[in-house]
Write a protein that holds these residues in place. Sequence first.
Motif, short mmCIF file in Angstrom:
data_model
loop_
_atom_site.label_atom_id
_atom_site.label_comp_id
_atom_site.label_asym_id
_atom_site.label_seq_id
_atom_site.Cartn_x
_atom_site.Cartn_y
_atom_site.Cartn_z
N PHE A 97 0.54 -1.20 -0.12
CA PHE A 97 -0.05 0.01 0.03
C PHE A 97 0.93 1.28 -0.08
N ASP A 98 1.78 1.39 0.83
CA ASP A 98 2.54 2.55 1.10
C ASP A 98 3.39 2.67 -0.37
N SER A 99 3.87 1.85 -0.81
CA SER A 99 4.80 1.95 -2.14
C SER A 99 3.87 2.60 -3.43
N GLU A 100 2.45 2.34 -3.20
CA GLU A 100 1.68 3.07 -4.26
C GLU A 100 1.08 4.37 -3.68
N SER A 101 1.52 4.68 -2.43
CA SER A 101 0.92 6.02 -1.65
C SER A 101 -0.67 5.86 -1.81
N ASP A 102 -1.12 4.48 -1.49
CA ASP A 102 -2.55 4.05 -1.59
C ASP A 102 -3.17 4.42 -0.36
N VAL A 103 -3.36 5.48 0.03
CA VAL A 103 -4.06 6.08 1.48
C VAL A 103 -5.43 5.50 1.31
N VAL A 104 -6.17 5.72 0.51
CA VAL A 104 -7.54 5.38 0.30
C VAL A 104 -8.01 3.90 0.78
N ARG A 105 -7.36 3.01 0.09
CA ARG A 105 -7.58 1.48 0.28
C ARG A 105 -6.85 1.13 1.44
N LYS A 106 -5.74 1.79 1.82
CA LYS A 106 -5.09 1.25 3.01
C LYS A 106 -5.97 1.58 3.90
N ASN A 107 -6.47 2.66 4.23
CA ASN A 107 -7.09 3.12 5.41
C ASN A 107 -8.73 2.48 5.57
N SER A 108 -9.05 1.76 4.46
CA SER A 108 -10.28 1.02 4.32
C SER A 108 -10.10 -0.18 4.73
N SER A 109 -8.86 -0.76 4.42
CA SER A 109 -8.61 -2.17 4.75
C SER A 109 -7.70 -2.48 5.98
N ILE A 110 -6.97 -1.41 6.68
CA ILE A 110 -6.15 -1.79 7.77
C ILE A 110 -6.21 -0.88 8.79
N LEU A 111 -6.33 -1.04 9.85
CA LEU A 111 -6.42 -0.23 11.03
C LEU A 111 -5.22 -0.51 12.13
N PHE A 112 -4.61 0.42 12.50
CA PHE A 112 -3.48 0.22 13.53
C PHE A 112 -3.99 0.88 14.75
N GLU A 113 -3.62 -0.01 16.05
CA GLU A 113 -4.15 0.06 17.10
C GLU A 113 -2.97 -0.59 18.10
N ASN A 114 -2.84 0.01 19.47
CA ASN A 114 -2.06 -0.41 20.37
C ASN A 114 -2.72 -1.51 21.07
N VAL A 115 -1.89 -2.77 21.48
CA VAL A 115 -2.58 -3.96 21.91
C VAL A 115 -1.54 -4.37 23.33
N ASN A 116 -2.26 -5.06 24.06
CA ASN A 116 -1.49 -5.51 25.27
C ASN A 116 -0.70 -6.93 24.99
N TRP A 117 -0.95 -7.39 23.72
CA TRP A 117 -0.29 -8.80 23.51
C TRP A 117 1.00 -8.62 22.66
N LEU A 118 1.98 -9.57 22.64
CA LEU A 118 3.08 -9.62 21.78
C LEU A 118 2.71 -10.18 20.25
N ASP A 119 3.29 -9.44 19.66
CA ASP A 119 3.07 -9.99 18.38
C ASP A 119 4.61 -10.33 17.69
N GLU A 120 4.69 -11.51 17.12
CA GLU A 120 6.15 -11.69 16.69
C GLU A 120 6.69 -11.29 15.46
N PHE A 121 5.64 -10.56 14.72
CA PHE A 121 6.31 -9.85 13.33
C PHE A 121 6.04 -8.39 13.26
N TRP A 122 5.20 -7.80 14.26
CA TRP A 122 5.32 -6.54 14.40
C TRP A 122 6.19 -5.92 15.68
N TYR A 123 5.73 -6.38 16.85
CA TYR A 123 6.47 -5.67 17.93
C TYR A 123 6.38 -6.89 18.81
N ASN A 124 7.32 -7.35 19.64
CA ASN A 124 7.49 -8.44 20.51
C ASN A 124 7.49 -7.92 21.66
N LYS A 125 6.46 -6.95 22.05
CA LYS A 125 6.51 -6.35 23.27
C LYS A 125 5.17 -5.72 23.44
N ALA A 126 4.73 -5.71 24.79
CA ALA A 126 3.25 -5.26 24.90
C ALA A 126 3.16 -3.77 24.52
#
Length: 492
Positions: free
Chosen positions: A316-345
């Motif tokens: 998405f970012d390589s195409e500067s595709d803000v419209v479809r990215k914002n409709s398809s993906i939402l970022f949010e802080n979480v209290n669990w570990l994620d082994e691919f994004w951030y391995n910390k709470a």
Amino acid sequence: MRTNYINTLLVAGGISVSMLSCNKFTDIDPISEATSENAYSTRQEAEAGLVGAYDALQQEYYIWDNIIFSDVISDNYYAGGDNPEIFAADKLQVAPTNSRLFNNWTQLYSGILRANTVLDKVPAIQDPNLDDDGRREQILGEAHFLRALHYFNLVKMFGGVPLVLSTGASSPNEYQIPRATEEEVYQQVIADLEQALNSLPDKFSDESSVNKARATKGAANALLAKVYAQKADRDYNKVLIYCDAVINSPAGYSLLSNFADLFDGSHYNNAESILEVQFVGGAEANFGPQMLLPPSLSGDTWRKFMTPSHNLVNAFDSESDVVRKNSSILFENVNWLDEFWYNKANSSIPFAFKWKSASGWASTNRQYVLRLADIILLKAEALNELGRTAEARDVLNQIRQRAKISLSTAMDQEILKTVILNERRLELCQEGQRWDDLKRMGEVLEVMNRLNEIDLRTNQPVDYNMTDNKLLLPIPQQEINRNPQLVQNPGY
């Protein structure tokens, strides 16, 4: 209809099929428990049988397992949650004993059984009301379409599968039959869809809630386009014919001007929709959003079952595709570990966001079974494969213009092929298309084996070890155990 055997029917080598009790598709309750003596004798009962056939689209396969075995298994999403069988799909380590395979196989054959029952019983109904307005032929056309849809999904997943085309067996053992070839399954799908085309209207009424809920000529043409593109001996001339039949349909399909409207929950049964599952809440609700949406929208705090990949976000970012990215993906802080994004709470991770409302497992959010943008991009693919690259680029740019990204200027056929494949990824992520697209373009091995996904627990890249054998899923071991005539796919 249910004969004495259907209650415990073992379809295609031992599948236990239950006709799930669902609520209304129209104002008629589906036939779910009836005897051969009284089930099909009136128009109302024919309609009830068809309602039961459509209810198969609300089973788990069509809610989100189709996403697991297309988006999660590919480069689009990581597995999450706590289900080892979904993690196995993510890592391309699906074993024949993976219960999700058996569930999917069973549910798709259950849908086939329902369609077969309509096709077997409705022709013999004596009620003259069935023929006053041609409704008998429409009902049969809808059943042919539904059977084709289920077999199309089976053949893409497993290759050749047993072809069960009636409910007339006198014992369950008669359903223990060998696998048809992949080509034979595709030919049956095409035959069903051609029959459907001869029987279905462009529109049933002026009500979009009716036309988008049921198989129409537009749906049959759209599925035929996808079938002729996906089968091994693909025919892009026919793909083009069927795509144009959809695009120029008297039903008046058109792209929505605002991509976000497709997924905001307020614009279903829209002009771009060709066929969508009609979740209305209550007993006919979609549980999928609860499995995917972040805590702020789901109201819970456990790890969700599907996470957009770095590779998808970067696309998405390589195409500067803000419209479809914002409709398809939402970022949010979480209290669990994620082994691919951030391995910390308390870290920000992305969530699959094409569904927007969880509603406590009772969401009315929907999946599109077929929508126009898919068919427009398939037309661009067909034109390009036929050497009509300039025309293909113009068709592709209709989708890019709607997404508010720069128009493609590609003049080379191979370059445009890559651009179209990427465009389908951005347009159709979380809609169960990616794996089929990669397979069709012959890109699965290269894409999966060049992925650089780092597991932060070990700081090591994941070895997906994609091979030709993994292009098909294994036949469920339970089916092989029950049906000695089934042969496993190579490599499993």
